[in-house]
Design a protein around this motif. Structure first.
Motif, PDB file in Angstrom:
ATOM      1  N   PRO A 189      76.447  86.658   7.331  1.00  0.00           N
ATOM      2  CA  PRO A 189      75.175  86.637   7.881  1.00  0.00           C
ATOM      3  C   PRO A 189      75.144  86.607   9.376  1.00  0.00           C
ATOM      4  CG  PRO A 189      75.504  84.743   5.744  1.00  0.00           C
ATOM      5  CD  PRO A 189      77.184  85.854   6.265  1.00  0.00           C
ATOM      6  N   GLY A 190      75.823  85.517   9.371  1.00  0.00           N
ATOM      7  CA  GLY A 190      76.206  86.171  11.081  1.00  0.00           C
ATOM      8  C   GLY A 190      76.111  87.661  12.424  1.00  0.00           C
ATOM      9  N   LYS A 191      76.738  88.083  11.356  1.00  0.00           N
ATOM     10  CA  LYS A 191      76.959  89.422  11.847  1.00  0.00           C
ATOM     11  C   LYS A 191      75.585  90.566  11.392  1.00  0.00           C
ATOM     12  CE  LYS A 191      82.256  89.462  11.501  1.00  0.00           C
ATOM     13  NZ  LYS A 191      82.712  90.447  11.507  1.00  0.00           N
ATOM     14  N   LEU A 192      75.354  90.376  10.064  1.00  0.00           N
ATOM     15  CA  LEU A 192      73.957  91.399   9.547  1.00  0.00           C
ATOM     16  C   LEU A 192      72.962  90.883   9.931  1.00  0.00           C
ATOM     17  CD1 LEU A 192      74.619  90.486   5.679  1.00  0.00           C
ATOM     18  CD2 LEU A 192      75.094  92.555   7.474  1.00  0.00           C
ATOM     19  N   ASP A 193      72.559  88.890  10.399  1.00  0.00           N
ATOM     20  CA  ASP A 193      71.932  88.616  11.001  1.00  0.00           C
ATOM     21  C   ASP A 193      71.714  89.582  12.681  1.00  0.00           C
ATOM     22  OD1 ASP A 193      70.456  86.648   9.925  1.00  0.00           O
ATOM     23  OD2 ASP A 193      71.855  85.038  10.928  1.00  0.00           O
ATOM     24  N   ALA A 194      72.913  89.657  13.652  1.00  0.00           N
ATOM     25  CA  ALA A 194      73.435  89.909  14.941  1.00  0.00           C
ATOM     26  C   ALA A 194      72.442  92.038  14.658  1.00  0.00           C
ATOM     27  CB  ALA A 194      74.739  90.179  15.316  1.00  0.00           C
ATOM     28  N   ALA A 195      72.435  92.518  13.982  1.00  0.00           N
ATOM     29  CA  ALA A 195      72.108  93.603  13.493  1.00  0.00           C
ATOM     30  C   ALA A 195      70.927  93.997  13.444  1.00  0.00           C
ATOM     31  CB  ALA A 195      73.143  94.404  12.412  1.00  0.00           C
ATOM     32  N   ASP A 240      48.951  96.054   8.609  1.00  0.00           N
ATOM     33  CA  ASP A 240      50.294  97.414   8.989  1.00  0.00           C
ATOM     34  C   ASP A 240      51.375  97.465   9.478  1.00  0.00           C
ATOM     35  OD1 ASP A 240      49.149  98.904   7.043  1.00  0.00           O
ATOM     36  OD2 ASP A 240      46.803  98.961   8.676  1.00  0.00           O
ATOM     37  N   ALA A 241      50.479  96.657  10.443  1.00  0.00           N
ATOM     38  CA  ALA A 241      51.931  96.007  11.823  1.00  0.00           C
ATOM     39  C   ALA A 241      53.047  95.302  10.802  1.00  0.00           C
ATOM     40  CB  ALA A 241      51.512  95.015  12.990  1.00  0.00           C
ATOM     41  N   GLY A 242      53.318  94.920  10.191  1.00  0.00           N
ATOM     42  CA  GLY A 242      54.796  94.163   9.148  1.00  0.00           C
ATOM     43  C   GLY A 242      55.032  95.310   8.152  1.00  0.00           C
ATOM     44  N   TYR A 243      54.294  95.753   8.259  1.00  0.00           N
ATOM     45  CA  TYR A 243      55.254  97.928   7.549  1.00  0.00           C
ATOM     46  C   TYR A 243      55.828  98.263   8.469  1.00  0.00           C
ATOM     47  CZ  TYR A 243      56.304 101.714   4.560  1.00  0.00           C
ATOM     48  OH  TYR A 243      56.276 102.490   3.975  1.00  0.00           O
ATOM     49  N   ARG A 244      55.199  98.298   9.420  1.00  0.00           N
ATOM     50  CA  ARG A 244      56.078  99.183  11.209  1.00  0.00           C
ATOM     51  C   ARG A 244      57.302  99.055  11.026  1.00  0.00           C
ATOM     52  NH1 ARG A 244      50.676 100.053  11.734  1.00  0.00           N
ATOM     53  NH2 ARG A 244      50.690  98.025  13.691  1.00  0.00           N
ATOM     54  N   LEU A 245      57.205  97.229  11.263  1.00  0.00           N
ATOM     55  CA  LEU A 245      58.586  96.239  11.416  1.00  0.00           C
ATOM     56  C   LEU A 245      59.820  96.813  10.832  1.00  0.00           C
ATOM     57  CD1 LEU A 245      59.673  94.163  13.727  1.00  0.00           C
ATOM     58  CD2 LEU A 245      59.034  92.887  11.963  1.00  0.00           C
ATOM     59  N   VAL A 246      59.009  96.959   9.562  1.00  0.00           N
ATOM     60  CA  VAL A 246      60.266  97.009   7.849  1.00  0.00           C
ATOM     61  C   VAL A 246      60.556  97.801   8.743  1.00  0.00           C
ATOM     62  CG1 VAL A 246      60.692  97.166   5.793  1.00  0.00           C
ATOM     63  CG2 VAL A 246      59.515  95.427   6.442  1.00  0.00           C
ATOM     64  N   VAL A 247      59.340  99.626   9.150  1.00  0.00           N
ATOM     65  CA  VAL A 247      60.472 100.942   8.861  1.00  0.00           C
ATOM     66  C   VAL A 247      60.769 100.867  10.295  1.00  0.00           C
ATOM     67  CG1 VAL A 247      58.961 103.088   9.347  1.00  0.00           C
ATOM     68  CG2 VAL A 247      58.310 101.517   7.447  1.00  0.00           C
ATOM     69  N   GLU A 248      60.955  99.648  10.929  1.00  0.00           N
ATOM     70  CA  GLU A 248      61.645 100.174  12.293  1.00  0.00           C
ATOM     71  C   GLU A 248      63.107  98.898  12.197  1.00  0.00           C
ATOM     72  OE1 GLU A 248      61.553  97.957  16.855  1.00  0.00           O
ATOM     73  OE2 GLU A 248      59.375  98.005  15.963  1.00  0.00           O
ATOM     74  N   ALA A 249      63.331  98.458  11.510  1.00  0.00           N
ATOM     75  CA  ALA A 249      64.274  97.918  11.186  1.00  0.00           C
ATOM     76  C   ALA A 249      65.070  97.672  10.216  1.00  0.00           C
ATOM     77  CB  ALA A 249      63.877  95.835  11.176  1.00  0.00           C
ATOM     78  N   ALA A 250      64.417  98.534   9.370  1.00  0.00           N
ATOM     79  CA  ALA A 250      65.341  99.168   8.301  1.00  0.00           C
ATOM     80  C   ALA A 250      66.557  99.910   8.440  1.00  0.00           C
ATOM     81  CB  ALA A 250      64.691 100.069   6.953  1.00  0.00           C
ATOM     82  N   PRO A 251      66.860 100.692   9.513  1.00  0.00           N
ATOM     83  CA  PRO A 251      68.330 101.844   9.670  1.00  0.00           C
ATOM     84  C   PRO A 251      68.990 100.826  10.364  1.00  0.00           C
ATOM     85  CG  PRO A 251      66.417 102.563  10.285  1.00  0.00           C
ATOM     86  CD  PRO A 251      65.219 100.986   9.775  1.00  0.00           C
ATOM     87  N   LEU A 252      68.566  99.807  10.662  1.00  0.00           N
ATOM     88  CA  LEU A 252      69.623  98.786  11.806  1.00  0.00           C
ATOM     89  C   LEU A 252      70.011  98.178  10.086  1.00  0.00           C
ATOM     90  CD1 LEU A 252      67.508  97.233  14.438  1.00  0.00           C
ATOM     91  CD2 LEU A 252      68.746  98.972  14.872  1.00  0.00           C
ATOM     92  N   HIS A 253      69.813  97.369   9.599  1.00  0.00           N
ATOM     93  CA  HIS A 253      70.221  96.888   8.247  1.00  0.00           C
ATOM     94  C   HIS A 253      71.100  97.275   7.753  1.00  0.00           C
ATOM     95  CE1 HIS A 253      70.386  94.091   5.707  1.00  0.00           C
ATOM     96  NE2 HIS A 253      69.620  94.650   3.967  1.00  0.00           N
ATOM     97  N   ARG A 278      72.499  99.821   8.443  1.00  0.00           N
ATOM     98  CA  ARG A 278      73.923 100.224   8.640  1.00  0.00           C
ATOM     99  C   ARG A 278      74.449  99.499   8.995  1.00  0.00           C
ATOM    100  NH1 ARG A 278      70.379 103.983  11.977  1.00  0.00           N
ATOM    101  NH2 ARG A 278      69.983 102.349  13.597  1.00  0.00           N
ATOM    102  N   SER A 279      74.134  98.466   9.344  1.00  0.00           N
ATOM    103  CA  SER A 279      74.709  97.434   9.415  1.00  0.00           C
ATOM    104  C   SER A 279      75.541  96.591   7.825  1.00  0.00           C
ATOM    105  CB  SER A 279      74.324  96.001   9.578  1.00  0.00           C
ATOM    106  OG  SER A 279      73.652  95.176   8.536  1.00  0.00           O
ATOM    107  N   VAL A 280      74.637  96.998   6.570  1.00  0.00           N
ATOM    108  CA  VAL A 280      75.444  96.707   5.451  1.00  0.00           C
ATOM    109  C   VAL A 280      76.347  97.426   5.205  1.00  0.00           C
ATOM    110  CG1 VAL A 280      74.549  96.505   2.865  1.00  0.00           C
ATOM    111  CG2 VAL A 280      73.279  95.658   4.576  1.00  0.00           C
TER     112      VAL A 280
END
Length: 158
Positions: free
Chosen positions: A29-35, A107-120, A122-124
């Motif tokens: 979890p800590g490593k996935l949080d860090a990403a 819409d702002a929350g959705y934009r955040l998910v779209v931004e965060a998804a590739p980071l998540h 890649r780490s997974v």
């Protein structure tokens, strides 16, 4: 027959399985949080936003969301409250049944998910999936399914 005062000590094989699982539970979890630090999210926050984003009309009952995110309603309520303060989500009574509360992604929350998804993702991939063979992945899914339990704080009503 085992005695009452015998805890059933672990065999070497059982100890290896348990310590491996404990290491995963404590370190992964800590490593996935860090990403997710570049977007200022924790893994639980990302999973919560992601589940809302995947729901029809980006709206979901809080009780269902708690189950999907593997968190208690109280923890989820605190997280969604922070989302509301940041403009990422709103809560409202469910028009189909006012006893339930809906979380809805803005819409702002959705934009955040779209931004965060590739980071998540890649780490997974790097931390979990890439080291495994297809057989390992099927075994992991089967083991996780066997060990999955309904969260003790989950209730059908929120």
């Amino acid at each position: 027959m085992a005695r009452e005062d015998d805890p059933g000590w672990l065999t070497a094989e059982e100890k290896a399985a348990w310590t491996g699982m404990a290491a995963l539970m404590l370190l992964l979890p800590g490593k996935l949080d860090a990403a997710l630090r570049p977007v200022d999210l924790t893994l639980f926050e990302y999973l919560t936003l992601s589940h809302i984003s995947e729901a029809p009309d980006r709206r979901i009952r809080m009780s269902e969301l708690a189950f999907l995110a593997n968190g208690s309603l109280s923890r989820l309520s605190n997280v969604v409250k922070r989302f509301e303060q940041r403009g990422w989500a709103t809560r409202s009574p469910d028009p189909a049944d006012g006893r339930y509360t809906l979380a809805e992604l803005t819409d702002a929350g959705y934009r955040l998910v779209v931004e965060a998804a590739p980071l998540h993702v890649r780490s997974v991939r790097a931390l979990v999936l890439d080291p495994l063979s297809p057989t390992d992945m099927r075994a992991l899914a089967r083991i996780a399914d066997k060990m999955r339990v309904v969260h003790p704080n989950f209730s059908q009503k929120d």
